[in-house]
Motif scaffolding. Structure first.
Motif, PDB file in Angstrom:
ATOM      1  N   HIS A  49       0.823  -1.212   0.000  1.00  0.00           N
ATOM      2  CA  HIS A  49       0.000   0.000   0.000  1.00  0.00           C
ATOM      3  C   HIS A  49       0.858   1.263   0.000  1.00  0.00           C
ATOM      4  O   HIS A  49       0.472   2.284  -0.578  1.00  0.00           O
ATOM      5  CB  HIS A  49      -0.926   0.012   1.229  1.00  0.00           C
ATOM      6  CG  HIS A  49      -2.131  -0.844   1.077  1.00  0.00           C
ATOM      7  ND1 HIS A  49      -2.163  -2.168   1.480  1.00  0.00           N
ATOM      8  CD2 HIS A  49      -3.367  -0.588   0.563  1.00  0.00           C
ATOM      9  CE1 HIS A  49      -3.359  -2.679   1.233  1.00  0.00           C
ATOM     10  NE2 HIS A  49      -4.104  -1.753   0.679  1.00  0.00           N
ATOM     11  N   ALA A  50       2.000   1.212   0.664  1.00  0.00           N
ATOM     12  CA  ALA A  50       2.877   2.383   0.745  1.00  0.00           C
ATOM     13  C   ALA A  50       3.789   2.515  -0.468  1.00  0.00           C
ATOM     14  O   ALA A  50       4.464   3.532  -0.621  1.00  0.00           O
ATOM     15  CB  ALA A  50       3.720   2.301   2.017  1.00  0.00           C
ATOM     16  N   HIS A  51       3.809   1.471  -1.318  1.00  0.00           N
ATOM     17  CA  HIS A  51       4.660   1.454  -2.507  1.00  0.00           C
ATOM     18  C   HIS A  51       6.135   1.618  -2.146  1.00  0.00           C
ATOM     19  O   HIS A  51       6.878   2.377  -2.788  1.00  0.00           O
ATOM     20  CB  HIS A  51       4.238   2.559  -3.494  1.00  0.00           C
ATOM     21  CG  HIS A  51       2.805   2.467  -3.928  1.00  0.00           C
ATOM     22  ND1 HIS A  51       2.313   1.459  -4.730  1.00  0.00           N
ATOM     23  CD2 HIS A  51       1.734   3.266  -3.636  1.00  0.00           C
ATOM     24  CE1 HIS A  51       1.014   1.640  -4.937  1.00  0.00           C
ATOM     25  NE2 HIS A  51       0.639   2.719  -4.279  1.00  0.00           N
ATOM     26  N   VAL A  52       6.540   0.901  -1.113  1.00  0.00           N
ATOM     27  CA  VAL A  52       7.936   0.924  -0.683  1.00  0.00           C
ATOM     28  C   VAL A  52       8.379  -0.508  -0.393  1.00  0.00           C
ATOM     29  O   VAL A  52       7.548  -1.419  -0.271  1.00  0.00           O
ATOM     30  CB  VAL A  52       8.149   1.788   0.582  1.00  0.00           C
ATOM     31  CG1 VAL A  52       7.748   3.230   0.322  1.00  0.00           C
ATOM     32  CG2 VAL A  52       7.379   1.209   1.767  1.00  0.00           C
ATOM     33  N   ALA A  53       9.682  -0.693  -0.277  1.00  0.00           N
ATOM     34  CA  ALA A  53      10.213  -1.990   0.128  1.00  0.00           C
ATOM     35  C   ALA A  53       9.916  -2.211   1.608  1.00  0.00           C
ATOM     36  O   ALA A  53       9.952  -1.272   2.407  1.00  0.00           O
ATOM     37  CB  ALA A  53      11.719  -2.048  -0.122  1.00  0.00           C
ATOM     38  N   LYS A  54       9.626  -3.454   1.958  1.00  0.00           N
ATOM     39  CA  LYS A  54       9.313  -3.776   3.351  1.00  0.00           C
ATOM     40  C   LYS A  54      10.451  -3.378   4.287  1.00  0.00           C
ATOM     41  O   LYS A  54      10.222  -2.948   5.420  1.00  0.00           O
ATOM     42  CB  LYS A  54       9.004  -5.261   3.475  1.00  0.00           C
ATOM     43  CG  LYS A  54       8.566  -5.707   4.852  1.00  0.00           C
ATOM     44  CD  LYS A  54       7.994  -7.121   4.821  1.00  0.00           C
ATOM     45  CE  LYS A  54       8.978  -8.136   4.313  1.00  0.00           C
ATOM     46  NZ  LYS A  54       8.454  -9.527   4.394  1.00  0.00           N
ATOM     47  N   GLY A  55      11.681  -3.525   3.795  1.00  0.00           N
ATOM     48  CA  GLY A  55      12.835  -3.187   4.622  1.00  0.00           C
ATOM     49  C   GLY A  55      12.864  -1.737   5.054  1.00  0.00           C
ATOM     50  O   GLY A  55      13.415  -1.402   6.108  1.00  0.00           O
ATOM     51  N   LEU A  56      12.253  -0.839   4.247  1.00  0.00           N
ATOM     52  CA  LEU A  56      12.238   0.575   4.616  1.00  0.00           C
ATOM     53  C   LEU A  56      11.385   0.804   5.858  1.00  0.00           C
ATOM     54  O   LEU A  56      11.729   1.622   6.723  1.00  0.00           O
ATOM     55  CB  LEU A  56      11.703   1.413   3.450  1.00  0.00           C
ATOM     56  CG  LEU A  56      11.801   2.934   3.627  1.00  0.00           C
ATOM     57  CD1 LEU A  56      13.255   3.369   3.658  1.00  0.00           C
ATOM     58  CD2 LEU A  56      11.056   3.653   2.501  1.00  0.00           C
ATOM     59  N   ILE A  57      10.283   0.086   5.957  1.00  0.00           N
ATOM     60  CA  ILE A  57       9.423   0.219   7.139  1.00  0.00           C
ATOM     61  C   ILE A  57      10.151  -0.318   8.375  1.00  0.00           C
ATOM     62  O   ILE A  57      10.110   0.301   9.445  1.00  0.00           O
ATOM     63  CB  ILE A  57       8.090  -0.517   6.916  1.00  0.00           C
ATOM     64  CG1 ILE A  57       7.375   0.055   5.690  1.00  0.00           C
ATOM     65  CG2 ILE A  57       7.191  -0.383   8.153  1.00  0.00           C
ATOM     66  CD1 ILE A  57       6.133  -0.702   5.283  1.00  0.00           C
ATOM     67  N   TYR A  58      10.855  -1.425   8.211  1.00  0.00           N
ATOM     68  CA  TYR A  58      11.653  -1.950   9.323  1.00  0.00           C
ATOM     69  C   TYR A  58      12.746  -0.960   9.705  1.00  0.00           C
ATOM     70  O   TYR A  58      13.071  -0.802  10.895  1.00  0.00           O
ATOM     71  CB  TYR A  58      12.274  -3.290   8.944  1.00  0.00           C
ATOM     72  CG  TYR A  58      11.336  -4.465   9.037  1.00  0.00           C
ATOM     73  CD1 TYR A  58      10.832  -4.873  10.271  1.00  0.00           C
ATOM     74  CD2 TYR A  58      10.947  -5.156   7.900  1.00  0.00           C
ATOM     75  CE1 TYR A  58       9.963  -5.964  10.356  1.00  0.00           C
ATOM     76  CE2 TYR A  58      10.080  -6.240   7.979  1.00  0.00           C
ATOM     77  CZ  TYR A  58       9.602  -6.631   9.209  1.00  0.00           C
ATOM     78  OH  TYR A  58       8.730  -7.698   9.313  1.00  0.00           O
ATOM     79  N   TYR A  59      13.311  -0.289   8.724  1.00  0.00           N
ATOM     80  CA  TYR A  59      14.388   0.667   8.991  1.00  0.00           C
ATOM     81  C   TYR A  59      13.901   1.801   9.886  1.00  0.00           C
ATOM     82  O   TYR A  59      14.581   2.205  10.837  1.00  0.00           O
ATOM     83  CB  TYR A  59      14.913   1.235   7.670  1.00  0.00           C
ATOM     84  CG  TYR A  59      15.901   2.363   7.835  1.00  0.00           C
ATOM     85  CD1 TYR A  59      17.221   2.122   8.194  1.00  0.00           C
ATOM     86  CD2 TYR A  59      15.503   3.681   7.628  1.00  0.00           C
ATOM     87  CE1 TYR A  59      18.131   3.159   8.345  1.00  0.00           C
ATOM     88  CE2 TYR A  59      16.394   4.735   7.782  1.00  0.00           C
ATOM     89  CZ  TYR A  59      17.708   4.463   8.137  1.00  0.00           C
ATOM     90  OH  TYR A  59      18.600   5.507   8.297  1.00  0.00           O
ATOM     91  N   TYR A  60      12.708   2.315   9.600  1.00  0.00           N
ATOM     92  CA  TYR A  60      12.189   3.451  10.371  1.00  0.00           C
ATOM     93  C   TYR A  60      11.516   3.039  11.672  1.00  0.00           C
ATOM     94  O   TYR A  60      11.580   3.779  12.669  1.00  0.00           O
ATOM     95  CB  TYR A  60      11.186   4.247   9.521  1.00  0.00           C
ATOM     96  CG  TYR A  60      11.828   5.134   8.489  1.00  0.00           C
ATOM     97  CD1 TYR A  60      12.584   6.245   8.861  1.00  0.00           C
ATOM     98  CD2 TYR A  60      11.703   4.863   7.134  1.00  0.00           C
ATOM     99  CE1 TYR A  60      13.173   7.063   7.928  1.00  0.00           C
ATOM    100  CE2 TYR A  60      12.291   5.683   6.177  1.00  0.00           C
ATOM    101  CZ  TYR A  60      13.033   6.780   6.585  1.00  0.00           C
ATOM    102  OH  TYR A  60      13.634   7.589   5.646  1.00  0.00           O
ATOM    103  N   PHE A  61      10.869   1.873  11.689  1.00  0.00           N
ATOM    104  CA  PHE A  61      10.024   1.540  12.833  1.00  0.00           C
ATOM    105  C   PHE A  61      10.361   0.207  13.512  1.00  0.00           C
ATOM    106  O   PHE A  61       9.770  -0.124  14.529  1.00  0.00           O
ATOM    107  CB  PHE A  61       8.558   1.522  12.389  1.00  0.00           C
ATOM    108  CG  PHE A  61       8.118   2.794  11.724  1.00  0.00           C
ATOM    109  CD1 PHE A  61       7.853   3.933  12.472  1.00  0.00           C
ATOM    110  CD2 PHE A  61       8.000   2.867  10.339  1.00  0.00           C
ATOM    111  CE1 PHE A  61       7.467   5.116  11.857  1.00  0.00           C
ATOM    112  CE2 PHE A  61       7.616   4.044   9.721  1.00  0.00           C
ATOM    113  CZ  PHE A  61       7.346   5.168  10.470  1.00  0.00           C
ATOM    114  N   ARG A  62      11.257  -0.579  12.942  1.00  0.00           N
ATOM    115  CA  ARG A  62      11.767  -1.829  13.503  1.00  0.00           C
ATOM    116  C   ARG A  62      10.798  -3.005  13.457  1.00  0.00           C
ATOM    117  O   ARG A  62      11.215  -4.153  13.368  1.00  0.00           O
ATOM    118  CB  ARG A  62      12.260  -1.627  14.946  1.00  0.00           C
ATOM    119  CG  ARG A  62      13.413  -0.656  15.053  1.00  0.00           C
ATOM    120  CD  ARG A  62      14.011  -0.676  16.440  1.00  0.00           C
ATOM    121  NE  ARG A  62      15.163   0.222  16.527  1.00  0.00           N
ATOM    122  CZ  ARG A  62      15.920   0.351  17.604  1.00  0.00           C
ATOM    123  NH1 ARG A  62      15.646  -0.366  18.702  1.00  0.00           N
ATOM    124  NH2 ARG A  62      16.942   1.187  17.597  1.00  0.00           N
TER     125      ARG A  62
END
Length: 217
Positions: A49-62
């Protein structure tokens, strides 16, 4: 001599871009978690939904939980700021301003408001603690407007807290079925607050209802 200045400016720009990207992800998450339960959304769903790689969400929010809590905390900060403004106004006007700001936020940020009030993850102690913090902030703001101080006795606090909890339910229904204008809704909540203040005074005369809340006011 210009080279050190350029190198020093680069991290600042990077930090600004990072903050902007984080805020963008939180804005997307507000909508996602308002419309879908916490358990029903996977990190893959969120990334798609965010049109980003999953790793980016982990990077910002763990983690997904870290992402969810960041969304709620961000929404809470907006709501409290909106509702608790107008400290330079006279006390009675401040109460009206608090209620109007609360309703204005709920009306203009419906998904975020539902996330704050409803949670969406079942019983989660940390999420509920955040929601309870909002309630206490609103109680303190109303107390300052009604009594001139934020620290009040248990009975007075319970009277105001009961009113705040009823406001949450009424506001959720109002944004789902907006049959009343915000002005009418605000005046209705002001009137019911007057009833709560009079009930507090009846049980504890040390907390007299302010004149506008009196039946003969």
């Amino acid at each position: 001599m210009n080279m050190p200045q350029q190198r020093a400016a680069t991290p600042v720009r990077g930090t600004e871009r990072s903050a902007a990207r984080r805020a963008e992800l939180i804005a997307i998450g507000r909508k996602l978690f308002a419309d879908t339960s916490y358990d029903a959304l996977s990190m893959d769903d969120i990334a798609r939904h965010a049109h980003v790689a999953k790793g980016l969400i982990y990077y910002y929010f763990r983690s997904k939980r870290g992402y969810y809590l960041a969304i709620i905390q961000d929404s809470v900060a907006d709501l409290v700021t909106s509702a608790a403004g107008g400290f330079r106004l006279p006390a009675v006007d401040r109460v009206h301003r608090t209620i109007d700001g609360y309703l204005r936020y709920a009306e203009n940020h419906q998904a975020a408001y539902r996330t704050i009030v409803s949670g969406g993850v079942g019983f989660d102690t940390e999420v509920h603690a955040i929601r309870d913090g909002v309630r206490e902030a609103i109680v303190a703001t109303i107390a300052e407007g009604a009594y001139g101080r934020r620290e009040i006795a248990p009975l007075a606090r319970m009277g105001l807290l009961s009113w705040v909890c009823s406001v949450e339910g009424a506001t959720l229904d109002w944004i789902d079925r907006p049959g009343l204008s915000r002005d009418t809704m605000r005046e209705l909540l002001v009137k019911t607050l007057g009833g709560a203040l009079r009930a507090v005074e009846e049980l504890d005369p040390a907390y007299p209802a302010p004149p506008p809340a009196r039946r003969d006011g």
